[in-house]
Design an enzyme around this catalytic site. Structure first.
Site, PDB file in Angstrom:
ATOM      1  N   ARG A 159       0.828  -1.209   0.000  1.00  0.00           N
ATOM      2  CA  ARG A 159       0.000   0.000   0.000  1.00  0.00           C
ATOM      3  C   ARG A 159       0.859   1.255   0.000  1.00  0.00           C
ATOM      4  O   ARG A 159       0.520   2.252  -0.637  1.00  0.00           O
ATOM      5  CB  ARG A 159      -0.936  -0.037   1.223  1.00  0.00           C
ATOM      6  N   LYS A 173      -2.717   6.502   1.667  1.00  0.00           N
ATOM      7  CA  LYS A 173      -2.524   6.888   3.064  1.00  0.00           C
ATOM      8  C   LYS A 173      -1.534   8.050   3.084  1.00  0.00           C
ATOM      9  O   LYS A 173      -0.322   7.853   3.076  1.00  0.00           O
ATOM     10  CB  LYS A 173      -2.012   5.686   3.862  1.00  0.00           C
ATOM     11  N   GLU A 215     -16.236   6.106   4.448  1.00  0.00           N
ATOM     12  CA  GLU A 215     -15.526   5.644   5.639  1.00  0.00           C
ATOM     13  C   GLU A 215     -15.450   6.778   6.657  1.00  0.00           C
ATOM     14  O   GLU A 215     -16.040   7.831   6.457  1.00  0.00           O
ATOM     15  CB  GLU A 215     -14.134   5.106   5.277  1.00  0.00           C
TER      16      GLU A 215
HETATM   17  C1  LIG Z   1      -5.124   3.658   8.003  1.00  0.00           C
HETATM   18  C2  LIG Z   1      -6.516   3.911   7.555  1.00  0.00           C
HETATM   19  C3  LIG Z   1      -7.527   2.939   7.668  1.00  0.00           C
HETATM   20  C4  LIG Z   1      -7.317   1.623   8.365  1.00  0.00           C
HETATM   21  O1  LIG Z   1      -6.438   0.802   7.673  1.00  0.00           O
HETATM   22  P1  LIG Z   1      -5.730  -0.447   8.385  1.00  0.00           P
HETATM   23  O2  LIG Z   1      -4.806  -0.933   7.331  1.00  0.00           O
HETATM   24  O3  LIG Z   1      -6.788  -1.426   8.691  1.00  0.00           O
HETATM   25  O4  LIG Z   1      -5.063   0.074   9.599  1.00  0.00           O
HETATM   26  C5  LIG Z   1      -8.771   3.229   7.152  1.00  0.00           C
HETATM   27  N1  LIG Z   1      -9.035   4.421   6.579  1.00  0.00           N
HETATM   28  C6  LIG Z   1      -8.109   5.387   6.466  1.00  0.00           C
HETATM   29  C7  LIG Z   1      -8.463   6.666   5.839  1.00  0.00           C
HETATM   30  C8  LIG Z   1      -6.817   5.157   6.945  1.00  0.00           C
HETATM   31  O5  LIG Z   1      -5.897   6.119   6.836  1.00  0.00           O
END
Ligand SMILES: *Cc1c(COP(=O)(O)O)cnc(C)c1O
Length: 341
Positions: free
Chosen positions: A82, A184, A220
């Site tokens: 990722r 991210k 989300e």
């Molecule tokens: C980090 C994050 C998540 C959760 O991801 P994980 O890999 O399960 O920790 C979900 N949404 C956003 C916007 C994030 O930055």
């Protein structure tokens, strides 16, 4: 392994510098081999790309001790992958998954005294990140970059039981179509701060973001994906190109289907459907799953039938199974547990 003398069960989620961090530098068009260092300060140009144009991406994982005393990290290969995707989108030269995993291994090993003992519920949070370090004044990618992995011990997410949270449907947008919602990057968080501060002021724990094009579909929260359960026990998660592909959510989908025999649907979820779900939660590395008890839709309260006191039964099954897999009390699928040796 002599552990640090910390009050593990009462740690919060704050930054506490540990002994080592991993650092690699990108100069003259390539990444160097990286090293562990003890200095927690970064010296860079006042005009560094990260400071002027927010050219930075990150990851988040946890190291913890299993029931049989191994130090492990949960599926870091997916974080490595990722981070490559996030970096590419911001014109940052990606770090190879091999180097990423090697850095994780090195730094967790070096900071092993900071990995909380089994049973405390605490963990060692791992934050890999990369950023433009060379000066940039006209808008363009930086020339040089740094990749770092810091670690910091964090407390159990749920102190005294998993209390359902209240969330509110936000009037702010998190991600535009074809934007950066699926990576991210710090920029997605900077612009969510005003929204989360307002949500907190109004008595809510989190925001629920809708798709910005039509404001009809559930996306989300600022930092976690959603999971829902229908009356017939089907696990439903929103499908969208503008949400972050959560490692936890993808793992929960697998666990629901393969371990618990649940029906799993990853599909568009309309805001209108929220009244029909019997359980809801947000999922991410921090908590695995945190149950939702109430969703505020502009003054109209959607009360999730599982209530404000505890996790619903399906959510709890999912939570217990994934936690068991992580902690070594339930056998993990091949390749999910990355042991630090
Ligand atoms: C980090 C994050 C998540 C959760 O991801 P994980 O890999 O399960 O920790 C979900 N949404 C956003 C916007 C994030 O930055």
């Amino acid at each position: 392994m002599e552990k640090k003398n910390l009050d593990w069960a009462n740690l919060g989620f704050g930054y506490m510098p540990t002994d080592y961090r991993y650092v690699a530098n990108y100069r003259d068009g390539k990444w160097d081999k990286g090293a562990l260092i003890t200095d927690d300060k970064i010296v860079m140009s006042e005009c560094a790309g990260v400071l002027q144009y927010a050219q930075t991406v990150f990851e988040g994982m946890k190291a913890y001790e299993t029931v049989d005393g191994r130090t492990v990290v949960f599926r870091p290969d997916l974080n490595a992958e990722r981070l490559v995707n996030s970096a590419k989108r911001l014109e940052i030269p990606p770090i190879s998954p091999e180097q990423f995993l090697d850095g994780v291994r090195q730094v967790v090993k070096a900071d092993e005294a900071w990995v909380p003992p089994y049973g405390t519920g605490a963990s060692l949070y791992i934050r890999p990140y990369m950023f433009g370090i060379s000066p940039v004044i006209g808008v363009k990618p930086a020339e040089d970059y740094q990749f770092r992995i810091l670690t910091t011990p964090v407390g159990p997410y749920f102190k005294g039981g998993a209390k359902p949270i209240k969330i509110t449907i936000s009037d702010y947008d998190r991600a535009a179509p074809h934007g950066t919602g699926n990576i991210k990057a710090g920029l997605n968080y900077a612009m969510s701060l005003e929204a989360i501060v307002e949500a907190h002021q109004n008595g809510f724990n989190e925001n629920m973001y809708l798709d910005s094009a039509t404001r009809t579909k559930v996306e989300e929260t600022g930092g976690a994906n959603f999971v829902f359960f229908t009356k017939d026990g089907t696990m439903v998660t929103p499908k969208s190109d503008t949400i972050l592909p959560s490692v936890t959510r993808r793992s929960l989908e697998y666990v629901a289907e393969k371990y618990l025999g649940m029906k799993v649907e990853e599909r568009v979820v309309y805001k209108e459907e929220l009244d029909d779900f019997v359980e809801a939660g947000v999922c991410g590395t921090a908590a695995v799953i945190c149950p939702i008890g109430l969703i505020n839709d502009h003054g109209r309260e959607i009360r999730i039938p599982s209530g404000m006191d505890e996790m619903g039964p399906n959510t709890k099954k999912l939570y217990d199974t994934l936690r068991g897999i992580q902690l070594g009390t339930i056998e993990a699928p091949e390749g999910w547990i990355f042991e630090i040796k």
